[in-house]
Enzyme design. Structure first.
Site, PDB file in Angstrom:
ATOM      1  CE  LYS A 116      -4.199  -1.825   2.124  1.00  0.00           C
ATOM      2  NZ  LYS A 116      -5.121  -1.721   3.265  1.00  0.00           N
ATOM      3  CE  LYS A 199      -6.265  -8.522  -1.193  1.00  0.00           C
ATOM      4  NZ  LYS A 199      -6.147  -7.885   0.125  1.00  0.00           N
ATOM      5  CE  LYS A 202     -12.910  -4.093   1.899  1.00  0.00           C
ATOM      6  NZ  LYS A 202     -11.598  -3.823   2.507  1.00  0.00           N
TER       7      LYS A 202
HETATM    8  P1  TYM Z   1     -10.262  -6.329   4.591  1.00  0.00           P
HETATM    9  O1  TYM Z   1     -11.326  -5.304   4.726  1.00  0.00           O
HETATM   10  O2  TYM Z   1      -9.209  -6.119   3.579  1.00  0.00           O
HETATM   11  O3  TYM Z   1     -10.931  -7.725   4.288  1.00  0.00           O
HETATM   12  C1  TYM Z   1     -11.974  -8.220   5.096  1.00  0.00           C
HETATM   13  C2  TYM Z   1     -11.894  -9.719   5.152  1.00  0.00           C
HETATM   14  O4  TYM Z   1     -11.989 -10.281   3.845  1.00  0.00           O
HETATM   15  C3  TYM Z   1     -10.856 -11.103   3.578  1.00  0.00           C
HETATM   16  N1  TYM Z   1     -10.505 -10.952   2.158  1.00  0.00           N
HETATM   17  C4  TYM Z   1     -10.439 -11.961   1.281  1.00  0.00           C
HETATM   18  N2  TYM Z   1     -10.641 -13.265   1.420  1.00  0.00           N
HETATM   19  C5  TYM Z   1     -10.508 -14.028   0.312  1.00  0.00           C
HETATM   20  N3  TYM Z   1     -10.181 -13.534  -0.910  1.00  0.00           N
HETATM   21  C6  TYM Z   1      -9.958 -12.227  -1.078  1.00  0.00           C
HETATM   22  N4  TYM Z   1      -9.651 -11.744  -2.281  1.00  0.00           N
HETATM   23  C7  TYM Z   1     -10.094 -11.362   0.045  1.00  0.00           C
HETATM   24  N5  TYM Z   1      -9.957 -10.035   0.226  1.00  0.00           N
HETATM   25  C8  TYM Z   1     -10.200  -9.793   1.535  1.00  0.00           C
HETATM   26  C9  TYM Z   1      -9.765 -10.564   4.499  1.00  0.00           C
HETATM   27  O5  TYM Z   1      -8.771 -11.529   4.738  1.00  0.00           O
HETATM   28  C10 TYM Z   1     -10.558 -10.205   5.729  1.00  0.00           C
HETATM   29  O6  TYM Z   1     -10.790 -11.341   6.537  1.00  0.00           O
HETATM   30  N6  TYM Z   1      -7.250  -5.414   8.413  1.00  0.00           N
HETATM   31  C11 TYM Z   1      -8.493  -6.040   8.056  1.00  0.00           C
HETATM   32  C12 TYM Z   1      -9.684  -5.576   8.873  1.00  0.00           C
HETATM   33  C13 TYM Z   1      -9.521  -5.699  10.350  1.00  0.00           C
HETATM   34  C14 TYM Z   1      -9.666  -6.874  11.115  1.00  0.00           C
HETATM   35  C15 TYM Z   1      -9.504  -6.461  12.485  1.00  0.00           C
HETATM   36  C16 TYM Z   1      -9.935  -8.210  10.792  1.00  0.00           C
HETATM   37  C17 TYM Z   1      -9.255  -4.666  11.195  1.00  0.00           C
HETATM   38  N7  TYM Z   1      -9.262  -5.143  12.492  1.00  0.00           N
HETATM   39  C18 TYM Z   1      -9.583  -7.386  13.515  1.00  0.00           C
HETATM   40  C19 TYM Z   1     -10.009  -9.119  11.846  1.00  0.00           C
HETATM   41  C20 TYM Z   1      -9.852  -8.713  13.176  1.00  0.00           C
HETATM   42  C21 TYM Z   1      -8.801  -5.728   6.594  1.00  0.00           C
HETATM   43  O7  TYM Z   1      -8.469  -4.682   6.094  1.00  0.00           O
HETATM   44  O8  TYM Z   1      -9.608  -6.607   6.002  1.00  0.00           O
END
Ligand code: TYM
Length: 337
Positions: A116, A199, A202
């Protein structure tokens, strides 16, 4: 006799864009599946979203939309604590304390930060660097046992565990629960439809690479029809040489629960076109009820607001308990009540 309390499960999505099929298959679907066995907290991490530039109106809309998506995907608001991260200020407070026990080298090694930050040019926000510490705070505040996430969050979870172990070592073993990570065996890394080596994300600038939970049936069909496949025509599972086909097979397996080998067998003698059409129909059927329920809920924000207020109050009480314990152990003078 009291039944033993359930273990705590917690997870979150960053509302920095519209949620994708990857978010659903890698995370939301598993939250709904596992929720009955745990004491669950699910939230939208708006403070994480602002580590990159956000349009204020879009951020607000997406935060509500993410929470509506959770419920529409099967998360039960009567049994889970649902809230918005910024409504519980303890997240930012514990993050500061954890900052004082986290090393620059640890954060420099985070692959998401490396990816990022290259997009930010010379002016990299400190928040982007510090992002994993806030995430550790999210998790440790609730003495979490299990964190269901996709593959890309594994490194952040390892840092969270390291921090919990380090703090427990300094300030007594029972300070934090050391969390376990749950990564689904299939669907933990759904790839872009336009670049099956990247990957599905969003924040992808190419909207054709991602299926969004808000996409219409026709948009889903068109995107999957245009998906980049590979040379040749035989449908076999070969992640290295046929990553596009592997991605579509994985999407099918994650939706249906079938084994990839079983799906491959059913395509003997068929063409990529068949695989695309049938994958598209499965995705349409899986996402249609989620889209429709989300839209319905978003028409009435007051119901969502009531739910989120209740969620934030309950989360705050639990978070304050952990924060106080940490402050006390560290030698900060507690405010008298
Ligand atoms: P984020 O918003 O990027 O993604 C949310 C969840 O979706 C999963 N994910 C995917 N799984 C499969 N294939 C993909 N292409 C894909 N893209 C995203 C991510 O692994 C995630 O589980 N840092 C985290 C948010 C967060 C969080 C937390 C998660 C903040 N605090 C505490 C768990 C516990 C994030 O940005 O996820």
């Amino acid at each position: 006799m009291n039944a033993s309390p359930k273990e705590v499960m917690l997870s979150a999505v960053t509302p920095s864009g519209l949620l994708t099929l990857g978010n659903y298959l890698g995370a939301l679907k598993n939250w709904a599946h596992l929720q009955n066995d745990y004491d669950c907290l699910f939230f939208a991490v708006d403070l994480h979203a602002i580590t990159t530039k956000q349009d204020p109106k879009e951020l607000r809309d997406r935060t509500y939309r993410a929470l509506a998506n959770y419920i529409a995907a099967g998360v039960d608001p009567d049994h889970c604590t649902l809230f918005i991260q910024s409504h519980v200020p303890e997240h930012a407070e514990l993050a500061w304390i954890l900052n004082c026990h986290t090393y620059m080298g640890e954060l420099s090694r985070m692959t998401q930060y490396k990816d990022k930050s290259t997009k930010e040019g010379q002016s990299i926000p400190v928040g982007l660097f510090d992002y994993p510490v806030l995430m550790a705070s999210d998790i440790l505040l609730y003495q979490t046992n299990l964190v269901p996430v996709g593959e890309d969050q594994k490194q952040h979870l390892e840092l969270t565990r390291d921090l919990a172990i380090r703090m427990n070592h300094h300030f007594d073993e029972d300070l934090f629960q050391v969390p376990e990570v749950f990564i689904p065996p299939v669907g933990a890394r759904i790839m872009s439809l336009q670049d099956p080596l990247a990957k599905m994300s969003k924040s992808d600038s190419d909207p054709h690479g991602s299926v969004y939970l808000s996409d219409s049936d026709d948009q889903i069909r068109k995107k999957i029809k245009r998906a980049v496949t590979d040379s040749g025509s035989e449908i076999i599972d070969d992640e290295q040489n046929k990553p596009g086909v592997h991605n579509l097979l994985t999407i099918q397996a994650a939706i249906t629960g079938k084994k990839i080998s079983e799906i491959v067998t059913s395509y003997a003698g068929k063409q990529y076109g068949h695989l695309k059409v049938e994958t598209a129909e499965l995705v349409v059927q899986a996402l249609k009820p989620i889209r429709e329920k989300s839209e319905e809920m978003l028409k009435d924000k007051t119901t969502l607001d009531t739910l989120l207020k209740k969620g934030a109050e309950s989360a705050s009480k639990r978070a304050a308990k952990t924060l106080k314990k940490v402050q006390d152990r560290m030698g900060l003078v507690l405010k008298k009540s």
